[in-house]
Scaffold this motif. Structure first.
Motif, PDB file in Angstrom:
ATOM      1  N   GLU A   8      -5.414  -2.628  -7.529  1.00  0.00           N
ATOM      2  CA  GLU A   8      -4.369  -2.844  -6.513  1.00  0.00           C
ATOM      3  C   GLU A   8      -3.267  -3.760  -7.031  1.00  0.00           C
ATOM      4  OE1 GLU A   8      -5.065  -3.159  -2.292  1.00  0.00           O
ATOM      5  OE2 GLU A   8      -7.121  -2.446  -2.573  1.00  0.00           O
ATOM      6  N   ILE A  11      -0.187  -1.841  -8.402  1.00  0.00           N
ATOM      7  CA  ILE A  11       0.604  -0.945  -7.556  1.00  0.00           C
ATOM      8  C   ILE A  11       2.107  -1.094  -7.792  1.00  0.00           C
ATOM      9  CG2 ILE A  11       1.238  -0.375  -5.163  1.00  0.00           C
ATOM     10  CD1 ILE A  11      -1.751  -0.744  -4.451  1.00  0.00           C
ATOM     11  N   ILE A  14       2.893   0.806 -10.937  1.00  0.00           N
ATOM     12  CA  ILE A  14       2.800   2.259 -10.724  1.00  0.00           C
ATOM     13  C   ILE A  14       4.044   2.753  -9.988  1.00  0.00           C
ATOM     14  CG2 ILE A  14       1.549   4.077  -9.481  1.00  0.00           C
ATOM     15  CD1 ILE A  14      -1.047   2.416 -10.082  1.00  0.00           C
ATOM     16  N   GLN A  15       4.469   2.020  -8.980  1.00  0.00           N
ATOM     17  CA  GLN A  15       5.662   2.414  -8.220  1.00  0.00           C
ATOM     18  C   GLN A  15       6.897   2.427  -9.113  1.00  0.00           C
ATOM     19  OE1 GLN A  15       5.132  -0.674  -5.242  1.00  0.00           O
ATOM     20  NE2 GLN A  15       4.677   0.864  -3.662  1.00  0.00           N
ATOM     21  N   TYR A  43       4.094   7.141  -2.868  1.00  0.00           N
ATOM     22  CA  TYR A  43       3.903   5.936  -3.676  1.00  0.00           C
ATOM     23  C   TYR A  43       4.043   4.653  -2.866  1.00  0.00           C
ATOM     24  CZ  TYR A  43       3.680   8.999  -7.631  1.00  0.00           C
ATOM     25  OH  TYR A  43       3.283   9.975  -8.507  1.00  0.00           O
ATOM     26  N   HIS A  45       2.707   1.380  -0.954  1.00  0.00           N
ATOM     27  CA  HIS A  45       1.597   0.478  -1.286  1.00  0.00           C
ATOM     28  C   HIS A  45       0.323   0.937  -0.591  1.00  0.00           C
ATOM     29  CE1 HIS A  45      -0.978  -3.060  -1.295  1.00  0.00           C
ATOM     30  NE2 HIS A  45      -0.327  -3.426  -2.389  1.00  0.00           N
ATOM     31  N   GLU A  47      -0.527   3.917   0.555  1.00  0.00           N
ATOM     32  CA  GLU A  47      -1.012   5.207   0.042  1.00  0.00           C
ATOM     33  C   GLU A  47      -1.798   5.002  -1.259  1.00  0.00           C
ATOM     34  OE1 GLU A  47      -1.496   9.417  -0.156  1.00  0.00           O
ATOM     35  OE2 GLU A  47      -0.876   8.126   1.486  1.00  0.00           O
ATOM     36  N   ILE A  48      -1.209   4.272  -2.191  1.00  0.00           N
ATOM     37  CA  ILE A  48      -1.874   4.055  -3.480  1.00  0.00           C
ATOM     38  C   ILE A  48      -3.125   3.191  -3.296  1.00  0.00           C
ATOM     39  CG2 ILE A  48      -1.647   3.091  -5.807  1.00  0.00           C
ATOM     40  CD1 ILE A  48       1.373   3.749  -5.604  1.00  0.00           C
ATOM     41  N   GLN A  51      -5.932   5.281  -2.105  1.00  0.00           N
ATOM     42  CA  GLN A  51      -6.463   6.120  -3.182  1.00  0.00           C
ATOM     43  C   GLN A  51      -7.333   5.295  -4.124  1.00  0.00           C
ATOM     44  OE1 GLN A  51      -2.686   7.526  -4.528  1.00  0.00           O
ATOM     45  NE2 GLN A  51      -2.679   9.271  -3.134  1.00  0.00           N
ATOM     46  N   TYR A  59      -6.760   5.894 -11.152  1.00  0.00           N
ATOM     47  CA  TYR A  59      -5.451   5.719 -11.788  1.00  0.00           C
ATOM     48  C   TYR A  59      -5.688   5.010 -13.112  1.00  0.00           C
ATOM     49  CZ  TYR A  59      -2.263   6.708  -7.854  1.00  0.00           C
ATOM     50  OH  TYR A  59      -1.532   7.302  -6.873  1.00  0.00           O
ATOM     51  N   GLY A  75      -3.098   9.914 -12.477  1.00  0.00           N
ATOM     52  CA  GLY A  75      -3.906   9.759 -11.270  1.00  0.00           C
ATOM     53  C   GLY A  75      -4.649  11.057 -10.997  1.00  0.00           C
TER      54      GLY A  75
END
Length: 168
Positions: A8, A11, A14-15, A43, A45, A47-48, A51, A59, A75
């Motif tokens: 986390e 994130i 990743i974004q 994408y 926060h 949502e990811i 996941q 991821y 992912g």
């Protein structure tokens, strides 16, 4: 090149990688409005994070050994259907293409999928995305196509591709 399991805390990275890669990959395919809508929805926060909390969703950040820069991410979701893994996302930032990173990422994915006893990888690719040819060069084939309503009067017009893992 290294594959680093994302958490986390990753994130925001990743974004950022998604935004940078999408601006390049989809500039001639999607409208600016659709790109913004999809990035915001796919994408966020929440949502990811959701996941990442799912035990079958993974991821991995793709890091270049030479300069320690993060070049992209992958992912995927094991056991999406029976013995099938779905590759939801694989993106590389501009400037990292042509270095073999995509090929190595798919090889890494195949290894991880095999370890989880899945025998098939599926993915969606936009019909106008030149990445389709890359997937085909790596042994993926089109098995169907579909138009998917994603809300806000936008659709995804995709080829559905698969790769069969032959267990030894």
């Amino acid at each position: 090149m290294k594959f680093i399991k994302a958490t986390e805390n990753d994130i925001p990275l990743i974004q950022d990688l998604a935004k940078r890669s999408w601006e390049n990959a989809y500039a001639d395919i999607l409208s600016a409005g659709q790109m913004e809508y999809m990035l915001r929805a796919m994408y966020s926060h929440d949502e990811i994070a959701g996941q990442l909390r799912h035990p079958n969703y993974h991821y991995y950040l793709i890091q270049d050994d030479m300069n320690d820069a993060f070049e992209g991410f992958i992912g995927y979701e094991n056991h999406y259907e029976d013995t099938t893994t779905k590759l939801h996302r694989i993106y590389l930032v501009p400037g990292s293409k042509g270095k073999g990173l995509g090929k190595k990422a798919l090889q890494f994915l195949t290894q991880k999928v095999s370890e989880n006893q899945d025998t098939r990888i599926i993915l969606n690719v936009n019909k106008y995305n030149p990445a389709r040819k890359f997937y085909e060069s790596q042994g993926y084939t089109i098995y169907d196509e579909g138009v998917f309503d994603i809300g806000n009067n936008y659709v995804m017009d995709d080829y559905l591709m698969e790769f069969i893992i032959h267990m030894e």
